[in-house]
Design an enzyme around this catalytic site. Structure first.
Site, PDB file in Angstrom:
ATOM      1  N   LYS A  54       7.996   8.178   4.773  1.00  0.00           N
ATOM      2  CA  LYS A  54       7.275   8.383   3.515  1.00  0.00           C
ATOM      3  C   LYS A  54       6.430   9.650   3.569  1.00  0.00           C
ATOM      4  O   LYS A  54       6.351  10.394   2.585  1.00  0.00           O
ATOM      5  CB  LYS A  54       6.408   7.152   3.214  1.00  0.00           C
ATOM      6  CG  LYS A  54       7.231   5.904   2.897  1.00  0.00           C
ATOM      7  CD  LYS A  54       6.393   4.637   2.931  1.00  0.00           C
ATOM      8  CE  LYS A  54       7.264   3.421   2.710  1.00  0.00           C
ATOM      9  NZ  LYS A  54       6.538   2.134   2.852  1.00  0.00           N
ATOM     10  N   GLN A  98       0.944  -0.414   4.381  1.00  0.00           N
ATOM     11  CA  GLN A  98       2.232  -0.807   4.941  1.00  0.00           C
ATOM     12  C   GLN A  98       2.204  -2.250   5.440  1.00  0.00           C
ATOM     13  O   GLN A  98       1.307  -2.652   6.179  1.00  0.00           O
ATOM     14  CB  GLN A  98       2.605   0.140   6.089  1.00  0.00           C
ATOM     15  CG  GLN A  98       3.969  -0.121   6.689  1.00  0.00           C
ATOM     16  CD  GLN A  98       5.099   0.190   5.728  1.00  0.00           C
ATOM     17  OE1 GLN A  98       5.062   1.177   5.008  1.00  0.00           O
ATOM     18  NE2 GLN A  98       6.101  -0.666   5.720  1.00  0.00           N
ATOM     19  N   ASP A 121       2.905   1.000  -5.026  1.00  0.00           N
ATOM     20  CA  ASP A 121       3.784   0.042  -4.373  1.00  0.00           C
ATOM     21  C   ASP A 121       4.044  -1.170  -5.265  1.00  0.00           C
ATOM     22  O   ASP A 121       4.874  -2.013  -4.947  1.00  0.00           O
ATOM     23  CB  ASP A 121       3.172  -0.415  -3.045  1.00  0.00           C
ATOM     24  CG  ASP A 121       4.144  -0.324  -1.886  1.00  0.00           C
ATOM     25  OD1 ASP A 121       5.239   0.233  -2.069  1.00  0.00           O
ATOM     26  OD2 ASP A 121       3.811  -0.806  -0.791  1.00  0.00           O
TER      27      ASP A 121
END
Length: 290
Positions: A54, A98, A121
């Protein structure tokens, strides 16, 4: 019949090039550089790889990429304090924490704490609620990537029957809602581990999406000839290689089109994270989304 391969890697390159062009224009016309912060807690090897991917993709798109790596014994309070700081940081347009987190940390309060305007997200309950009522802000990155792949492959979803195998909050559940929105207009069956005669259910589908995390779950006898198969699974085989949820070689002789693993849905997940970050940067400054 040999299935057409839906190449997610090639599509991701095309979409990322367009995003990079949009970022260049945003900088030139408005002096805005979209910023993404990725938070990694602990030393999980897979998570470290994903965050690194990412980071590289964000920088290649011309965006500001900030990686925050915290020790595995970080407290819930300290992690929540970091999210508060990122919410207030004007350089940051998108925040992702994450997953999975170390066992002593509860991810739900963390996701709820992320500013909905920076929830790239798409895991904040507010974001999920907006999607559920048909007025989405950000789309979950992996399902968003699936939609892009279907469009790229020329798959008409309106009036089609889509069977999604897997009901997770990351993929199956949000994708089922996205496909029923106006403009998509699919008829969706959300199947799972308790579904009776899964093969019979899948054989009714025009499109089968496998998102369970079980190697070889979808076999050729479970898919009707000519159907489209989207494999979201990412599993490690006994030889350590990445494999999906479907019997790829067997289904190549049955399906009309199929995504490979790797090189299918995976590259699109990171790509749509960049798209969400770009959209967040525009929206936070009152500019129209594109």
């Amino acid at each position: 019949m040999t299935a057409r391969i839906i190449d997610g890697k090639a599509l991701a390159q095309q979409v990322r090039a367009r995003i990079a062009d949009d970022v260049t224009r945003l900088k030139a016309e408005h002096g805005i550089q979209p910023g993404l912060a990725a938070v990694l807690v602990g030393e999980d090897p897979a998570s470290k790889v994903y965050v690194g991917m990412k980071h590289r993709a964000t920088e290649e798109a011309g965006m500001l990429s900030r990686q925050v790596v915290l020790p595995s014994d970080t407290s819930q309070a300290d992690l929540e304090g970091l999210v508060d700081d990122l919410n207030a940081d004007e350089q940051i347009d998108g925040i992702l924490v994450q997953l999975p987190l170390p066992e002593h940390l509860d991810p739900q309060p963390i996701q709820e704490l992320i500013d909905p305007g920076k929830d790239v997200d798409a895991l904040n309950p507010y974001t999920a609620g907006r999607l559920a009522v048909g007025d989405p802000t950000f789309l979950s990155c992996t399902p968003y990537g699936v939609l892009e792949l279907l469009d790229h492959a020329g798959v008409e979803t309106a009036g089609s029957h889509v069977v999604i195998v897997g009901r997770s909050n990351l993929v199956g559940r949000p994708l089922s809602v996205m496909l029923t929105l106006k403009g998509r207009d699919a008829t969706v069956t959300l199947a799972h581990s308790r579904t009776r005669d899964l093969g019979a259910v899948c054989r009714t589908a025009d499109v089968v999406v496998a998102a369970v995390g079980r190697i070889g779950l979808i076999t050729p006898d479970m898919v009707r000839p000519g159907a489209v198969v989207i494999d979201v699974g990412t599993n490690r085989g006994e030889d350590g290689k990445l494999v999906g949820d479907v019997d790829f070689e067997g289904l190549r002789e049955v399906a009309g089109a199929i995504t490979p693993v790797p090189g299918g849905v995976g590259p699109m997940t990171v790509t749509m994270l960049l798209q969400n970050t770009l959209e967040a940067a525009r929206a936070r400054r009152g500019l129209p989304r594109r």
